[in-house]
Design an enzyme around this catalytic site. Structure first.
Site, PDB file in Angstrom:
ATOM      1  N   ASP A  45       0.835  -1.201   0.000  1.00 11.08           N
ATOM      2  CA  ASP A  45       0.000   0.000   0.000  1.00 11.08           C
ATOM      3  C   ASP A  45       0.874   1.257   0.000  1.00 11.08           C
ATOM      4  OD1 ASP A  45       0.889  -0.095   2.613  1.00 11.08           O
ATOM      5  OD2 ASP A  45      -1.102  -0.187   3.524  1.00 11.08           O
ATOM      6  N   SER A  46       2.182   1.039   0.015  1.00 12.36           N
ATOM      7  CA  SER A  46       3.136   2.124  -0.246  1.00 12.36           C
ATOM      8  C   SER A  46       2.862   2.804  -1.575  1.00 12.36           C
ATOM      9  CB  SER A  46       4.567   1.572  -0.240  1.00 12.36           C
ATOM     10  OG  SER A  46       4.671   0.436  -1.089  1.00 12.36           O
ATOM     11  N   ASP A  84      -0.640  -6.333  -0.056  1.00 16.52           N
ATOM     12  CA  ASP A  84      -1.062  -5.650   1.172  1.00 16.52           C
ATOM     13  C   ASP A  84      -2.581  -5.519   1.220  1.00 16.52           C
ATOM     14  OD1 ASP A  84       1.055  -5.078   2.832  1.00 16.52           O
ATOM     15  OD2 ASP A  84       1.471  -3.123   1.945  1.00 16.52           O
ATOM     16  N   LYS A 112      -1.025  -9.514   3.297  1.00 15.36           N
ATOM     17  CA  LYS A 112      -0.312  -8.999   4.461  1.00 15.36           C
ATOM     18  C   LYS A 112      -1.205  -8.063   5.258  1.00 15.36           C
ATOM     19  CE  LYS A 112       3.176  -6.005   4.091  1.00 15.36           C
ATOM     20  NZ  LYS A 112       2.699  -4.852   4.943  1.00 15.36           N
ATOM     21  N   GLU A 114      -1.373  -5.598   8.954  1.00 13.73           N
ATOM     22  CA  GLU A 114      -0.610  -4.920   9.982  1.00 13.73           C
ATOM     23  C   GLU A 114      -1.310  -5.021  11.333  1.00 13.73           C
ATOM     24  OE1 GLU A 114       0.958  -1.343   6.983  1.00 13.73           O
ATOM     25  OE2 GLU A 114       0.127  -0.848   8.945  1.00 13.73           O
ATOM     26  N   GLU A 181       9.252  -3.965  10.755  1.00 17.88           N
ATOM     27  CA  GLU A 181       9.672  -2.674  10.208  1.00 17.88           C
ATOM     28  C   GLU A 181      10.121  -1.708  11.293  1.00 17.88           C
ATOM     29  OE1 GLU A 181       8.029   0.930   7.296  1.00 17.88           O
ATOM     30  OE2 GLU A 181       6.855  -0.903   7.552  1.00 17.88           O
TER      31      GLU A 181
END
Length: 264
Positions: A45-46, A84, A112, A114, A181
């Protein structure tokens, strides 16, 4: 070259072979990375920051990630593809199931998420429904407003212990990979040693089971800034293919990340 799978990534950890990963968002770069031997490609999602120019990742939608996943899958023959799940796309288990299914259908081999213990039910439910899951701890960019910015996590003992406990809980819930991270190198080493699954670091020192960088950072073309934990390989090599090959070689040989890319 054999296709990378969850099983082969686990075997790499067991044999102490480092995993080299990069983000990608289209078929052309995906194919280039794949041909150079990248093990894992993440549709991050960067993309909200490096493609769309936003200050964070929060505006990215599941449909946008699915679109880019389809593009990346078209170029990747060998590499393992992870997508993501964007902000609030997994706030409840049933919501996560629907959104994860769209990313898997688009071509991802894993999704993925978070977060820590609050995700345990969602993770176990996804795994029960045949959706492989990658966890993400430490600096979680979707929590930037709660964290008060993009800050190193786990520097005090209490935070570090909580992160280790969360990592173990996520593994027990069924994740098969973990991204760690922006945490101190010693904490990342501790987590990597505690878990049986591979741990891929970004700003987490050299002792994780592999490394991942955002491709725009690795090539020195990010619109906003160059993170401390990244390295401009294009500046060194002057060629994109050579840059990727150099990154992979340095990850495999433990030359990257160096102390200058690491938090203590």
């Amino acid at each position: 070259m054999k296709k990378v799978t969850v099983s082969s990534l686990l075997a790499m950890k067991q044999k102490n072979e480092k995993i080299a990963a990069l983000t990608a968002y289209d078929a052309s770069f995906s194919k280039l990375f794949d041909e150079q031997g990248v093990d894992v490609i993440l549709i991050g999602d960067s993309l909200g920051m490096v493609l769309q120019g936003a200050d964070d990742t929060l505006s990215v939608t599941t449909s946008e990630v699915a679109y880019h996943t389809k593009c990346v899958r078209a170029g990747a023959e060998r590499a393992f593809v992870i997508a993501d799940m964007p902000f609030m796309s997994y706030s409840e288990p049933s919501i996560a199931y629907n959104n994860a299914s769209s990313l898997i259908r688009a071509g991802a081999s894993m999704v993925k998420l978070e977060g820590g213990e609050w995700l345990l039910e969602t993770i176990s439910g996804l795994v029960e429904r045949s959706v492989p899951v990658c966890g993400h701890l430490g600096l979680t960019p979707q929590s930037v407003n709660v964290l008060g910015g993009f800050k190193v996590q786990g520097r005090d003992q209490s935070q570090a212990d909580q992160l280790v406990s969360a990592a173990i809980a996520l593994e027990n819930a069924g994740i098969q990979l973990l991204v760690l991270e922006c945490v101190p190198a010693q904490l990342a080493k501790r987590v990597s040693q505690q878990l049986n699954i591979p741990v891929i670091g970004i700003g987490a020192g050299v002792d994780t089971d592999g490394q991942i960088l955002v491709m725009h950072d690795m090539l020195g073309i990010s619109a906003n800034y160059m993170p401390k934990f990244s390295k401009n390989y294009l500046q060194e090599t002057g060629d994109i293919r050579k840059s990727v090959a150099s990154y992979i070689e340095e990850v495999k040989s433990l030359s990257f990340p160096g102390k200058e890319h690491t938090f203590e």
